[in-house]
Motif scaffolding. Sequence first.
Motif, PDB file in Angstrom:
ATOM      1  N   ASP A  75     -53.820 -33.517  22.600  1.00 46.42           N
ATOM      2  CA  ASP A  75     -54.552 -32.269  22.768  1.00 46.42           C
ATOM      3  C   ASP A  75     -55.632 -32.430  23.841  1.00 46.42           C
ATOM      4  O   ASP A  75     -56.554 -33.217  23.686  1.00 46.42           O
ATOM      5  CB  ASP A  75     -55.220 -31.897  21.429  1.00 46.42           C
ATOM      6  CG  ASP A  75     -55.868 -30.536  21.491  1.00 46.42           C
ATOM      7  OD1 ASP A  75     -55.906 -29.951  22.600  1.00 46.42           O
ATOM      8  OD2 ASP A  75     -56.321 -30.055  20.456  1.00 46.42           O
ATOM      9  N   TYR A  88     -62.177 -33.070  16.055  1.00 51.46           N
ATOM     10  CA  TYR A  88     -62.878 -32.447  17.173  1.00 51.46           C
ATOM     11  C   TYR A  88     -64.366 -32.320  16.860  1.00 51.46           C
ATOM     12  O   TYR A  88     -65.215 -32.688  17.672  1.00 51.46           O
ATOM     13  CB  TYR A  88     -62.265 -31.070  17.438  1.00 51.46           C
ATOM     14  CG  TYR A  88     -63.043 -30.203  18.381  1.00 51.46           C
ATOM     15  CD1 TYR A  88     -62.873 -30.330  19.755  1.00 51.46           C
ATOM     16  CD2 TYR A  88     -63.947 -29.260  17.915  1.00 51.46           C
ATOM     17  CE1 TYR A  88     -63.587 -29.533  20.623  1.00 51.46           C
ATOM     18  CE2 TYR A  88     -64.670 -28.461  18.778  1.00 51.46           C
ATOM     19  CZ  TYR A  88     -64.488 -28.599  20.130  1.00 51.46           C
ATOM     20  OH  TYR A  88     -65.205 -27.817  20.988  1.00 51.46           O
ATOM     21  N   LEU A  89     -64.652 -31.841  15.668  1.00 49.26           N
ATOM     22  CA  LEU A  89     -66.055 -31.683  15.305  1.00 49.26           C
ATOM     23  C   LEU A  89     -66.741 -33.034  15.176  1.00 49.26           C
ATOM     24  O   LEU A  89     -67.913 -33.172  15.497  1.00 49.26           O
ATOM     25  CB  LEU A  89     -66.171 -30.897  14.002  1.00 49.26           C
ATOM     26  CG  LEU A  89     -65.840 -29.429  14.147  1.00 49.26           C
ATOM     27  CD1 LEU A  89     -65.897 -28.736  12.809  1.00 49.26           C
ATOM     28  CD2 LEU A  89     -66.790 -28.759  15.118  1.00 49.26           C
ATOM     29  N   ARG A 134     -60.983 -33.885  26.231  1.00 48.61           N
ATOM     30  CA  ARG A 134     -62.165 -33.474  26.981  1.00 48.61           C
ATOM     31  C   ARG A 134     -63.435 -33.769  26.199  1.00 48.61           C
ATOM     32  O   ARG A 134     -64.431 -34.237  26.745  1.00 48.61           O
ATOM     33  CB  ARG A 134     -62.075 -31.980  27.294  1.00 48.61           C
ATOM     34  CG  ARG A 134     -63.268 -31.430  27.999  1.00 48.61           C
ATOM     35  CD  ARG A 134     -62.904 -30.627  29.212  1.00 48.61           C
ATOM     36  NE  ARG A 134     -61.942 -29.596  28.903  1.00 48.61           N
ATOM     37  CZ  ARG A 134     -62.272 -28.326  28.677  1.00 48.61           C
ATOM     38  NH1 ARG A 134     -63.528 -27.970  28.716  1.00 48.61           N
ATOM     39  NH2 ARG A 134     -61.355 -27.432  28.440  1.00 48.61           N
ATOM     40  N   GLU A 135     -63.373 -33.503  24.920  1.00 46.72           N
ATOM     41  CA  GLU A 135     -64.541 -33.765  24.095  1.00 46.72           C
ATOM     42  C   GLU A 135     -64.863 -35.262  24.109  1.00 46.72           C
ATOM     43  O   GLU A 135     -66.017 -35.658  24.113  1.00 46.72           O
ATOM     44  CB  GLU A 135     -64.260 -33.280  22.667  1.00 46.72           C
ATOM     45  CG  GLU A 135     -65.470 -33.035  21.816  1.00 46.72           C
ATOM     46  CD  GLU A 135     -66.437 -32.035  22.407  1.00 46.72           C
ATOM     47  OE1 GLU A 135     -65.983 -31.055  23.019  1.00 46.72           O
ATOM     48  OE2 GLU A 135     -67.650 -32.261  22.271  1.00 46.72           O
ATOM     49  N   ILE A 140     -57.095 -32.230  12.792  1.00 52.39           N
ATOM     50  CA  ILE A 140     -57.521 -32.286  14.175  1.00 52.39           C
ATOM     51  C   ILE A 140     -58.804 -31.495  14.422  1.00 52.39           C
ATOM     52  O   ILE A 140     -59.642 -31.892  15.231  1.00 52.39           O
ATOM     53  CB  ILE A 140     -56.375 -31.819  15.072  1.00 52.39           C
ATOM     54  CG1 ILE A 140     -56.596 -32.296  16.474  1.00 52.39           C
ATOM     55  CG2 ILE A 140     -56.190 -30.357  15.039  1.00 52.39           C
ATOM     56  CD1 ILE A 140     -55.398 -32.918  17.012  1.00 52.39           C
ATOM     57  N   ASN A 141     -58.971 -30.419  13.691  1.00 48.88           N
ATOM     58  CA  ASN A 141     -60.205 -29.653  13.861  1.00 48.88           C
ATOM     59  C   ASN A 141     -61.415 -30.482  13.470  1.00 48.88           C
ATOM     60  O   ASN A 141     -62.460 -30.423  14.105  1.00 48.88           O
ATOM     61  CB  ASN A 141     -60.175 -28.394  12.992  1.00 48.88           C
ATOM     62  CG  ASN A 141     -59.261 -27.358  13.571  1.00 48.88           C
ATOM     63  OD1 ASN A 141     -58.958 -27.403  14.765  1.00 48.88           O
ATOM     64  ND2 ASN A 141     -58.815 -26.442  12.747  1.00 48.88           N
ATOM     65  N   GLU A 179     -56.743 -26.831  33.239  1.00 48.53           N
ATOM     66  CA  GLU A 179     -57.210 -25.557  33.756  1.00 48.53           C
ATOM     67  C   GLU A 179     -58.455 -25.753  34.602  1.00 48.53           C
ATOM     68  O   GLU A 179     -59.161 -26.731  34.494  1.00 48.53           O
ATOM     69  CB  GLU A 179     -57.453 -24.566  32.609  1.00 48.53           C
ATOM     70  CG  GLU A 179     -58.629 -24.882  31.773  1.00 48.53           C
ATOM     71  CD  GLU A 179     -58.272 -25.709  30.551  1.00 48.53           C
ATOM     72  OE1 GLU A 179     -58.627 -25.270  29.471  1.00 48.53           O
ATOM     73  OE2 GLU A 179     -57.683 -26.794  30.705  1.00 48.53           O
ATOM     74  N   ILE A 238     -58.032 -30.669  24.578  1.00 46.21           N
ATOM     75  CA  ILE A 238     -59.390 -30.308  24.157  1.00 46.21           C
ATOM     76  C   ILE A 238     -60.075 -31.531  23.535  1.00 46.21           C
ATOM     77  O   ILE A 238     -61.232 -31.821  23.799  1.00 46.21           O
ATOM     78  CB  ILE A 238     -59.339 -29.163  23.122  1.00 46.21           C
ATOM     79  CG1 ILE A 238     -58.699 -27.924  23.736  1.00 46.21           C
ATOM     80  CG2 ILE A 238     -60.723 -28.858  22.616  1.00 46.21           C
ATOM     81  CD1 ILE A 238     -59.513 -27.242  24.782  1.00 46.21           C
ATOM     82  N   ILE A 239     -59.311 -32.244  22.715  1.00 41.82           N
ATOM     83  CA  ILE A 239     -59.856 -33.464  22.115  1.00 41.82           C
ATOM     84  C   ILE A 239     -60.204 -34.461  23.208  1.00 41.82           C
ATOM     85  O   ILE A 239     -61.256 -35.101  23.193  1.00 41.82           O
ATOM     86  CB  ILE A 239     -58.811 -34.085  21.165  1.00 41.82           C
ATOM     87  CG1 ILE A 239     -58.518 -33.138  20.014  1.00 41.82           C
ATOM     88  CG2 ILE A 239     -59.263 -35.435  20.662  1.00 41.82           C
ATOM     89  CD1 ILE A 239     -59.442 -33.239  18.859  1.00 41.82           C
TER      90      ILE A 239
END
Lengths: 1132, 187
Positions: free
Chosen positions: A390, A358-359, A395-396, A354-355, A426, A392-393
């Motif tokens: 996730d 994301y990148l 959002r990216e 997953i990292n 958030e 964060i993913i």
Amino acid sequence: MSDVVERTLSALPGLLGQHDPGAGPGGAGGPGRVSASSRLGSLIRSITALTSKHEEEKLIQQELTSLKATVSAPSTTLRLMKECMVRLIYCEMLGYESSFGYIHAIKLAQQGNLLEKRVGYLAVSLFLHENHELLLLLVNTVVKDLQSTNLVEVCMALTVVSQIFPREMIPAVLPLIEDKLQHSKEIIRRKAVQALYKFYLIAPNQVQHIHDKFRKALCDRDAGVMAASLHIYLQMIKENSSGYKDLTGSFVTILKQVVGGKLSADFNYHSVPAPWLQIQLLRILGLLGKDDPRTSELMYDVLDESLRRAEINHNITYAILFECVQTIYTIHPKSELLEKAAKCIGKFVLSPKINLKYLGLKALTYVIQQDPNLALQHQMTIIECLDHPDPIIKRETLELLYRITNGQNVIVIVQKMLDYLKEGQEEYAIISLVGKIAELWFIQTMNAVFSVGGDVVHSDIPNNFLRLLAEGFDDEKEDHQLRVYAVQSYLALLEEEDKLYPQKFLQVMSWVLGEYFSLVTDVDPEVILTKLHSLLKKTFVTSETKAWIMAAVTKIASHTSCSKTVDEIIQELSSSLDTCLRQYAFELKHLCEDKALMKSLLPFDASCSDLVVDASLSFLDGFVAEGLAHGAAPYKPHHQRQEEKLSQEKALNFEPYGLSFASSVSSSGVTGRQSPTGLSFGSDISGNSAETGHKETNTLKLEGVRKLWGKEGYLPKKENKTGKENEPQAVPCGSLLAGQVGEAPALRPEQGASLSEEDKEKQQLASTLFIGLGASAGVSLMGKADTATQKFKRKSKITETQQLSEEASDFQNSAASNFDPLLDTVPDNVEDSEGSVHTGLRKGSPSSSDTVEDNLAFETPQSLRKSVLDDRISANRLSQSSLFADSNIEIFQPSSSAQCESASETPLVPSLPEELEELPHSEVVGLCQSDALALHLCKVWTDDSLLLIVFVSNKTTAALHAVNLILESATSHFPVIEAQSVEHCQKCVRMNKVCTQAILPASVSYQSEMETCLEFSVTLSLMDFIRPMEMTTEDFGKLWLSLSNDVKQNIKMSPCQDSLSAALDTLQQKLKLHRVDVIGNEGILACQLLPSVPCLLHCRTHSGMLALWFRSPCAALPDGLLYQCQKVMEES
Amino acid sequence: MHLQLSREINSVRSVKESEDTQQQIIRETFHLVSKRDENVCNFLEGGLLIGGSDNKLIYRHYATLYFVFCVDSSESELGILDLIQVFVETLDKCFENVCELDLIFHVDKVHNILAEMVMGGMVLETNMNEIVTQIDAQNKLEKSEAGLAGAPARAVSAVKNMNLPEIPRNINIGDISIKVPNLPTFK
């Protein structure tokens, strides 16, 4: 906070008994140390036992009181003080202030022995902030310690300086730290550089004079010092890249050496050489090469190398890969590198980790402007990421979509963003996203509409816009964000003094500024007033607009105490010829005299709350009747108009907000009533204002509007916009990454049938999201782009035997021209020494006999037999065929009878002359063809050269005359080629400069009805020039020691070739390497680059990895071979 | 986990921030990080408190501990992730099988180790052996000094002035020859 502590510590009490913290290896110190730990221990223990925040507070306060008594008692020893400091640090960490101890921390740093001093410094750096006044008291201590002969003290002082130091005291320590740059211990030099970096950050002017010393640090003999100096360079280059271009070569050299494993193994991390250093260097190169083709040129090689070396699947190599990709996309583009980088991005995006995903998304976001096609390739992954668990993913992904928003997909994308918002993440995410939505769609689009559409814009549009702005969403924060953005964007627009804006736009601006100026806190209202004032003076501003501006001025004036500008405006306009403006001026004047009244009259942000509307609009009945009698259009309810508009103008869809204003605005009459002027002034004023009698103006304007900006009107504008976007995109699609586009087969519409419902949905989503991104607009876009580019891909592989269409040769030409620069660089490099890294195929020309044996000779098959070459070839025939006997390369060896048959049936399929047939050779592949003739190529690998056999076949029924074949620079001439016959010529090629691939441009011209010329190219690979080299183990050993250029790399072995011999077999077969010897888990191989450049390879297997070690007298050869090895190992 | 948080955030702490803000940042960070699942990415984009979109939280979760670094855009995400790994491995070496208790009882030591790796907010050293060597050398010196507490003053100063033992850094520079061709002559 307390529950955090509790959670951490709840697991501990059990352990506490067994584990005596003082006894651990960390708990160094005398007997006092044990008691210190136990006091801290008992404090921690009692905190753990507590149940509420309140109790914790009480306990800590108690502790602090006792600590306060202890530290201020004169009898307290330094050792005790040290232990008090540790407890104070703990209390501070929990969030309790212990300011009474700060001064004692400084004292401790000043007076203590090493250990105490260290704790003192630590406490200072934790307790104080940069501007704390007590920090000045530390300066003396630091100066003293810097001068100490004890290294540990110097280190401590340097550390604290780099953490926290008062700016104004820098001069006091600067010379001392400068001296430390020459210190004999590298750790001191390193820390000194770091401290100077800190100074550079907080006071760049003060360290200006030591830039030379930074350079010296950069070439320090210790790599750690050099690495530390990179921080400074990164920062300085970020600020001003042009000043450091001269260092590019150095950075490239450093990176090259690091990548090549020239640093000691100490720096390796998971067998990657100094990864953090590499990352830093790549960032610096990116900054240097940005928009600078010349500088970028210098780094292509090393970037390519870095990409290649970073092959092992460890986290840290991905970090390097990511930096590489980012750098490649930042610097001046080079197509080959971009292609590789794009592949890398693919690896990231498709990774299950997953990292990395994301990148990957981050990288896509970064490159999307340059290369929208990349997003097209990965669209299905992107769609999946949209639903990723996730946030964060997610959002990216939205960030990515935000970048590719265009007129056609804005609705879908904004919808996706709103969905995300509804999930209520958030606060920060919401604010930033709302900002984007607002920016994206609302304000920006509206700004564009207003400035382009100008005064012919339907007056509903600005009104609706303002209403939406005023009423906002359900969320206060979003509204705020949106309004602030609007005010800021308008202020920015008004910044340009002489720009002419349409009246309507000015009106909108002045309303927004008047209503929401106070939301933007960092702008003085006076500034806004001045801007509005200058607008008022402009001649192009109509009196209607001036009325809006005056309203804004009035509103602003009501919130500022007294303003010179307002007074000026009043004075100027009191004598205005325009009665309306004069009226405003007088009103404003009177209002200014009675501030209280003014405030109550113009409350802040009351644009949609203070209106009591006569919903039936009975007072307008007469007006309406009059209007109808004059032929005005009958009233249409709001939603009806909305629908109509929707069907007309896709881009101005207000749907997402439809609910909010449909519920709060019950009738259209409010539109008029809500005008800025109408808000608070009587109807006498609104008689002159923007939208009174808007029915008349509407109907009047509507006629004009429909023609220009109606259904047909908006669209052309749209198309222009997308057209513009598409133009630059078409280029990369054609040339750079086309190959990969074709590899996203899941997206082909025709495959839809076989996909599940869900996939179909996703595809549909994809097509709506990615619309307008490809080479041509429209929904069918992807299908088209795919097929076109796939075709290109196939054609660009010249070695494939495909009948080429005319179109194909076009593509091919473009492919060849892509590589032109490669060849162009060659003449420059001819003078370079043999070992030069720059590679290229030296241009062979008959005149320069030392370069390439360029005997391109036209010979009939019969005469070839007598050629000099022939002897040589046949002499070597035996050995060669045995060498290649078990190679995987397809050898075209039809039996002679079959050859005859095929020859009689299809005379146009060329075949090799018999004597060459015996030699190892490639398949006969088509090069290009036209109506009249076809060209085929066959590579023959003789012992000492590469023979290119080009077949020219006449497809027509008539003879072709004056056929000229130009291969590279040599010409061969066929006076006539009979109908339906094949002629051939051959050319011997050698590689003089090592490169992995080269392309020979070539062309053929002939006379049929008219002079025709076909251009094509021949791709040569390094492997065409590699031959096995036979030698004994002894010779190998001798030669090995005499060779200097070496390259090492570990590559992963696939499970199927998990033994050394399997790996060696692969290398032997596919790369034509000679296997010299195998001893245990080590093997040695040898080969030579024609004519006679040897390259030795030493292989060793360990735990699934194959360690390759090349040596050769030629620097570039090992790299090229390594690349080939990696390729074949991957493939097998 | 506290100390890591507070430490890292301390180093990004901008000029004038009250203790309250610092505590708030820690709380917020903990809140953000602790509710993340195991199978999500290790990066968190900045909240308002840590300075907006330019800043990121990069964290790693070890049993009950979270190691959180707050970095700006000039750092590589994956690079920092591995730096945390190096940090933890270094702690493990320095404490010999590190556990939570070590970190709590030896806050100061942990900070010292961190200071060897990250100095003034920049990565200084990533070579684990080098860090351990430095820390060990310092400990030795401190210990010997502390042991001399009762010794005559001259002996103490003799020890104090003794230089650090030659640390065998083992940087066999060998082939590396970094040349800066355009280096102006130093005046």
